[in-house]
Design a protein around this motif. Structure first.
Motif, PDB file in Angstrom:
ATOM      1  N   LEU A  33       0.989  -1.289  -0.116  1.00 10.61           N
ATOM      2  CA  LEU A  33      -0.081   0.036  -0.100  1.00 10.61           C
ATOM      3  C   LEU A  33       0.918   1.369  -0.139  1.00 10.61           C
ATOM      4  CD1 LEU A  33      -2.792  -1.041   2.640  1.00 10.61           C
ATOM      5  CD2 LEU A  33      -3.123  -0.682   0.043  1.00 10.61           C
ATOM      6  N   ALA A  34       2.143   1.298   0.799  1.00 11.69           N
ATOM      7  CA  ALA A  34       2.686   2.504   0.689  1.00 11.69           C
ATOM      8  C   ALA A  34       3.353   2.551  -0.546  1.00 11.69           C
ATOM      9  CB  ALA A  34       4.019   2.189   1.838  1.00 11.69           C
ATOM     10  N   GLU A  35       3.823   1.444  -1.323  1.00 13.45           N
ATOM     11  CA  GLU A  35       4.376   1.946  -2.645  1.00 13.45           C
ATOM     12  C   GLU A  35       3.501   2.358  -3.555  1.00 13.45           C
ATOM     13  OE1 GLU A  35       7.050  -1.423  -3.911  1.00 13.45           O
ATOM     14  OE2 GLU A  35       6.057  -1.087  -5.963  1.00 13.45           O
ATOM     15  N   GLN A  36       2.206   1.709  -3.430  1.00 11.78           N
ATOM     16  CA  GLN A  36       1.258   2.120  -4.325  1.00 11.78           C
ATOM     17  C   GLN A  36       0.870   3.653  -4.092  1.00 11.78           C
ATOM     18  OE1 GLN A  36      -2.401  -0.220  -3.696  1.00 11.78           O
ATOM     19  NE2 GLN A  36      -1.286  -2.169  -4.399  1.00 11.78           N
ATOM     20  N   GLN A  37       0.860   4.182  -2.722  1.00  8.65           N
ATOM     21  CA  GLN A  37       0.306   5.318  -2.495  1.00  8.65           C
ATOM     22  C   GLN A  37       1.585   6.369  -2.307  1.00  8.65           C
ATOM     23  OE1 GLN A  37      -2.125   4.989   1.079  1.00  8.65           O
ATOM     24  NE2 GLN A  37      -3.014   3.316   0.430  1.00  8.65           N
ATOM     25  N   LYS A  38       2.692   6.020  -2.549  1.00 16.12           N
ATOM     26  CA  LYS A  38       3.839   6.796  -2.427  1.00 16.12           C
ATOM     27  C   LYS A  38       4.020   7.550  -0.882  1.00 16.12           C
ATOM     28  CE  LYS A  38       5.136   6.294  -6.717  1.00 16.12           C
ATOM     29  NZ  LYS A  38       5.029   4.977  -6.719  1.00 16.12           N
TER      30      LYS A  38
END
Ligand SMILES: O=c1[nH]cnc2c1ncn2[C@H]1C[C@H](O)[C@@H](CO)O1
Ligand SMILES: [Zn+2]
Length: 355
Positions: A33-38
């Protein structure tokens, strides 16, 4: 006492009535999720992130325990992330044969990117409904007011609970740091919920004494108590809780981590059970506490001497304590009681019943 294995406990049908969505994510999902949401996390691999989102026995207090939620909440600010984390929580629970789960969280903590409170509730209900289609699990949602946030916000969350009554939200709670933040400040929110014939539970007697449980019951109308370990300090109130069959949502491992109890051997669930109180066993936070319902039963089996028949009785108390309409609860209970009667540890017969 015959020893039960973790597999035995996984096969038993169970409830989880006290589990926080934002404390029960899969670590790889947080990274994803962190990667998707930067979103920037304090670490970027499962192993290096673990110490930020799981607490061990060296945790010193509830306030320290609650720090893990800054990380989880940072990636739970979009509709999709709420659908996904709710789905995954129900999937993980279903895989250890949790048949009924009440998931709690505080929508006000998920508005950092502008989601509306309605959307935040809708997303979680959507994720849970997806899981209910795939797995034999029923779920409900409990919305939490937060002790340290203003009573006006609690009132808005109470209104939100009313708006979603009979649409998946089954109750209202008060969570967060307990010391210095008394429940009585939030009594109007509980009044609103009660006037609308909705169930409520409060975290109480975890990081503060029995006065906190007294307020939860007598000023806020609690139908159940979250934790309640410090009830042990007030025999008179304990008798009242017992006489009124007010269920305690016990979360043994979490209580050792937050230092509500010093060590597992001191956990009062054993005494509460022996005195006839309605006790239930729950995870609190599957990820932060690093546990499952089966593991919590294993802990009370191995460290507090609960035998199979006692565990079955605690399981039944869990189903009895559900915030479900009576007719549904009775039907679910009948099904579970039947299964529990047939259950034999290690037996292939009862294993087949779950296939
Ligand atoms: O055990 C707990 N006690 C009090 N508050 C808690 C506990 N576990 C989680 N919370 C808080 C942190 C979450 O952000 C909030 C809503 O789920 O509830
Ligand atoms: Zn809790």
């Amino acid at each position: 006492m015959p020893k039960l294995t973790l597999q035995d406990l996984q096969r038993l049908p169970k409830t989880d009535l006290h589990v926080h969505l934002d404390g029960s994510l899969r670590i790889p999902t947080i990274l994803d999720l962190a990667e998707q949401q930067k979103v920037k996390l304090p670490a970027d691999t499962v192993d290096s992130l673990r110490p930020f989102v799981e607490v061990g026995e060296d945790c010193k207090s509830l306030v320290e325990y609650l720090r893990a939620f800054d990380v989880t909440l940072s990636v739970m600010q979009t509709y999709e992330s709420l659908v996904r984390t709710a789905f995954e929580l129900a999937e993980d629970a279903a895989k250890e044969n949790v048949r009924y789960m009440e998931v709690r969280y505080s929508p006000i903590l998920h508005q950092q990117k502008g989601l509306t409170l309605h959307a935040i509730v809708q997303a979680v209900l959507e994720g849970l409904a997806l899981a209910e289609k795939q797995y034999p699990i029923k779920t409900g949602v409990i919305l939490c007011g937060m002790r340290h946030i203003s009573p006006d916000i609690s009132l808005r969350l109470a209104d939100l609970t009313v708006a979603f009554k009979n649409k998946g939200v089954v109750g209202f709670d008060l969570a967060g740091a307990e010391e210095n933040f008394p429940a009585k400040r939030h009594k109007d929110a509980f009044g609103r919920v009660l006037q609308n014939n909705i169930n409520c539970t409060l975290h109480a007697g975890e990081a503060y004494g029995p006065e906190s449980i007294h307020q939860a019951i007598h000023l806020c109308g609690a139908h159940r108590i979250g934790h309640g370990v410090r009830l042990i300090e007030d025999g008179d109130l304990l008798n009242y809780v017992n006489d009124h069959r007010i269920p305690l949502e016990c979360c043994p491992s979490s209580n050792v981590q937050t230092k509500a109890v010093k060590k597992m051997a001191d956990h009062p669930i054993r005494l509460f059970y022996d005195l006839g109180l309605r006790v239930t066993v729950n995870t609190d936070n599957r990820m932060v506490t690093n546990t499952t319902v089966s593991r919590e039963f294993q802990v009370i089996h191995e460290e507090l001497g609960f035998g199979l028949e006692e565990i079955k009785e605690v399981i039944i108390m869990g189903f009895k304590s559900a915030f479900l309409p009576y007719a549904l609860k009775r039907a679910l209970l009948a099904e579970v009681v039947h299964e529990l009667k047939a259950f034999k540890p290690g037996s292939l017969e009862s294993k087949k019943e779950h296939l």
